[in-house]
Design a protein around this motif. Sequence first.
Motif, PDB file in Angstrom:
ATOM      1  N   TYR A  45      30.560  49.430  61.651  1.00 50.30           N
ATOM      2  CA  TYR A  45      31.102  48.009  62.134  1.00 50.30           C
ATOM      3  C   TYR A  45      31.556  47.044  60.884  1.00 50.30           C
ATOM      4  N   GLU A  46      30.731  46.905  59.830  1.00 47.12           N
ATOM      5  CA  GLU A  46      30.837  46.336  58.607  1.00 47.12           C
ATOM      6  C   GLU A  46      32.353  46.771  58.264  1.00 47.12           C
ATOM      7  N   ASP A  47      32.622  48.070  57.963  1.00 47.46           N
ATOM      8  CA  ASP A  47      33.830  48.480  57.415  1.00 47.46           C
ATOM      9  C   ASP A  47      35.094  48.005  58.438  1.00 47.46           C
ATOM     10  N   GLU A  48      34.807  47.997  59.611  1.00 49.61           N
ATOM     11  CA  GLU A  48      35.908  47.759  60.417  1.00 49.61           C
ATOM     12  C   GLU A  48      36.054  46.287  60.668  1.00 49.61           C
ATOM     13  N   HIS A  49      35.014  45.316  60.404  1.00 46.91           N
ATOM     14  CA  HIS A  49      35.214  44.019  60.739  1.00 46.91           C
ATOM     15  C   HIS A  49      35.029  43.084  59.615  1.00 46.91           C
ATOM     16  N   TYR A  50      34.544  43.522  58.362  1.00 43.14           N
ATOM     17  CA  TYR A  50      34.258  42.851  57.312  1.00 43.14           C
ATOM     18  C   TYR A  50      35.089  43.016  55.982  1.00 43.14           C
ATOM     19  N   ASP A  51      35.984  42.499  55.411  1.00 47.36           N
ATOM     20  CA  ASP A  51      36.630  42.746  54.555  1.00 47.36           C
ATOM     21  C   ASP A  51      36.292  42.450  53.317  1.00 47.36           C
ATOM     22  N   ILE A  52      35.776  43.187  52.340  1.00 51.37           N
ATOM     23  CA  ILE A  52      35.107  42.736  51.241  1.00 51.37           C
ATOM     24  C   ILE A  52      36.127  43.200  50.186  1.00 51.37           C
ATOM     25  N   PRO A  53      36.736  42.299  49.594  1.00 48.15           N
ATOM     26  CA  PRO A  53      37.999  42.260  48.532  1.00 48.15           C
ATOM     27  C   PRO A  53      37.471  42.805  47.265  1.00 48.15           C
ATOM     28  N   ALA A  54      38.413  43.757  46.586  1.00 44.69           N
ATOM     29  CA  ALA A  54      38.042  44.418  45.414  1.00 44.69           C
ATOM     30  C   ALA A  54      38.077  43.201  44.332  1.00 44.69           C
ATOM     31  N   LYS A  92      43.074  35.444  28.355  1.00 41.56           N
ATOM     32  CA  LYS A  92      44.062  35.003  27.336  1.00 41.56           C
ATOM     33  C   LYS A  92      45.212  35.759  27.096  1.00 41.56           C
ATOM     34  N   ARG A  93      44.916  36.972  27.562  1.00 39.38           N
ATOM     35  CA  ARG A  93      46.163  37.946  27.279  1.00 39.38           C
ATOM     36  C   ARG A  93      46.041  38.938  28.509  1.00 39.38           C
ATOM     37  N   PRO A  94      46.979  39.578  29.315  1.00 34.87           N
ATOM     38  CA  PRO A  94      47.187  40.438  30.285  1.00 34.87           C
ATOM     39  C   PRO A  94      46.775  41.796  29.640  1.00 34.87           C
ATOM     40  N   LEU A  95      46.209  42.735  30.544  1.00 33.49           N
ATOM     41  CA  LEU A  95      45.992  44.129  30.182  1.00 33.49           C
ATOM     42  C   LEU A  95      47.614  44.572  30.134  1.00 33.49           C
ATOM     43  N   VAL A 113      42.336  48.922  41.111  1.00 32.76           N
ATOM     44  CA  VAL A 113      41.645  47.594  40.664  1.00 32.76           C
ATOM     45  C   VAL A 113      42.226  47.012  39.269  1.00 32.76           C
ATOM     46  N   LEU A 114      42.491  47.977  38.448  1.00 30.38           N
ATOM     47  CA  LEU A 114      43.027  47.460  37.263  1.00 30.38           C
ATOM     48  C   LEU A 114      44.372  46.893  37.218  1.00 30.38           C
ATOM     49  N   VAL A 115      44.970  47.507  38.330  1.00 28.67           N
ATOM     50  CA  VAL A 115      46.578  46.740  38.463  1.00 28.67           C
ATOM     51  C   VAL A 115      46.820  45.602  39.401  1.00 28.67           C
ATOM     52  N   LYS A 116      45.761  45.060  39.912  1.00 26.69           N
ATOM     53  CA  LYS A 116      45.783  43.766  40.644  1.00 26.69           C
ATOM     54  C   LYS A 116      46.131  42.759  39.908  1.00 26.69           C
ATOM     55  N   PRO A 117      46.993  41.844  40.602  1.00 23.26           N
ATOM     56  CA  PRO A 117      47.150  40.614  39.765  1.00 23.26           C
ATOM     57  C   PRO A 117      46.022  39.723  39.613  1.00 23.26           C
ATOM     58  N   TYR A 118      45.933  39.087  38.413  1.00 18.55           N
ATOM     59  CA  TYR A 118      44.716  38.162  38.164  1.00 18.55           C
ATOM     60  C   TYR A 118      45.104  36.920  37.226  1.00 18.55           C
ATOM     61  N   LYS A 125      47.122  25.607  31.196  1.00 18.26           N
ATOM     62  CA  LYS A 125      47.334  26.059  32.718  1.00 18.26           C
ATOM     63  C   LYS A 125      47.075  27.211  32.962  1.00 18.26           C
ATOM     64  N   VAL A 126      46.853  27.753  34.148  1.00 20.94           N
ATOM     65  CA  VAL A 126      46.340  29.121  34.580  1.00 20.94           C
ATOM     66  C   VAL A 126      47.637  29.721  35.414  1.00 20.94           C
ATOM     67  N   SER A 127      48.056  30.910  35.035  1.00 16.01           N
ATOM     68  CA  SER A 127      49.182  31.545  35.807  1.00 16.01           C
ATOM     69  C   SER A 127      48.962  33.031  36.281  1.00 16.01           C
ATOM     70  N   HIS A 128      49.401  33.528  37.335  1.00 11.53           N
ATOM     71  CA  HIS A 128      49.181  34.800  37.871  1.00 11.53           C
ATOM     72  C   HIS A 128      49.785  35.903  37.085  1.00 11.53           C
ATOM     73  N   HIS A 129      49.076  36.723  36.555  1.00 12.72           N
ATOM     74  CA  HIS A 129      49.817  37.899  35.738  1.00 12.72           C
ATOM     75  C   HIS A 129      50.108  39.038  36.910  1.00 12.72           C
ATOM     76  N   THR A 130      51.404  39.188  36.818  1.00  4.18           N
ATOM     77  CA  THR A 130      51.858  40.199  37.888  1.00  4.18           C
ATOM     78  C   THR A 130      52.421  41.416  37.290  1.00  4.18           C
ATOM     79  N   SER A 131      52.648  41.654  36.178  1.00  4.62           N
ATOM     80  CA  SER A 131      53.136  42.726  35.506  1.00  4.62           C
ATOM     81  C   SER A 131      52.494  43.110  34.330  1.00  4.62           C
ATOM     82  N   THR A 132      52.745  44.499  34.036  1.00  2.04           N
ATOM     83  CA  THR A 132      51.886  44.942  32.689  1.00  2.04           C
ATOM     84  C   THR A 132      53.101  45.560  32.105  1.00  2.04           C
ATOM     85  N   VAL A 133      52.984  45.535  30.569  1.00  2.00           N
ATOM     86  CA  VAL A 133      53.989  46.025  30.002  1.00  2.00           C
ATOM     87  C   VAL A 133      53.141  46.777  28.539  1.00  2.00           C
ATOM     88  N   ALA A 134      53.507  47.838  28.293  1.00  2.00           N
ATOM     89  CA  ALA A 134      52.820  48.678  27.430  1.00  2.00           C
ATOM     90  C   ALA A 134      53.087  48.137  25.960  1.00  2.00           C
TER      91      ALA A 134
END
Length: 134
Positions: A45-54, A92-95, A113-118, A125-134
């Motif tokens: 029931y919980e798997d179907e009705h309660y979304d636990i974000p990663a 202070k620096r993205p992965l 999980v590691l590739v999720k924006p954060y 200021k705080v910005s959203h990290h959306t891309s990764t570069v080697a």
Amino acid sequence: MNIKPIKTEADYQSALKEIEKLFGAKPGSSEGDQLDVLITLVEAYEDEHYDIPAPDPIEAINYFMESRGLTRADLEPYIGSRARISEILNRKRPLTLSMIQRLHSELGIPAEVLVKPYKIAVSHKVSHHTSTVA
């Protein structure tokens, strides 16, 4: 108790109360079997009705370190210098892509999980990290 599928929130709450009553049941006993079935039904029931974000990537790394007794120094082979680890864990620096690949392949932290924006702290200021570069 009459065990039946959990279809409503009331059924769910009732099952939770019954689990609480049966919690100390001896495994293999009639009550223990009822507990096992109820727990399975509640989980479904919980798997179907309660979304636990990663967790975000930094939370995941911190959790991984804590759960395995690792220090920041233990991350050096995967992230780099202690200063770089501090920058990453303090947002202070993205992965980078190579860091993500090493953390995933060598430590087993899920790549999804590691590739999720954060959030990355930039100046004041705080910005959203959306891309990764080697």
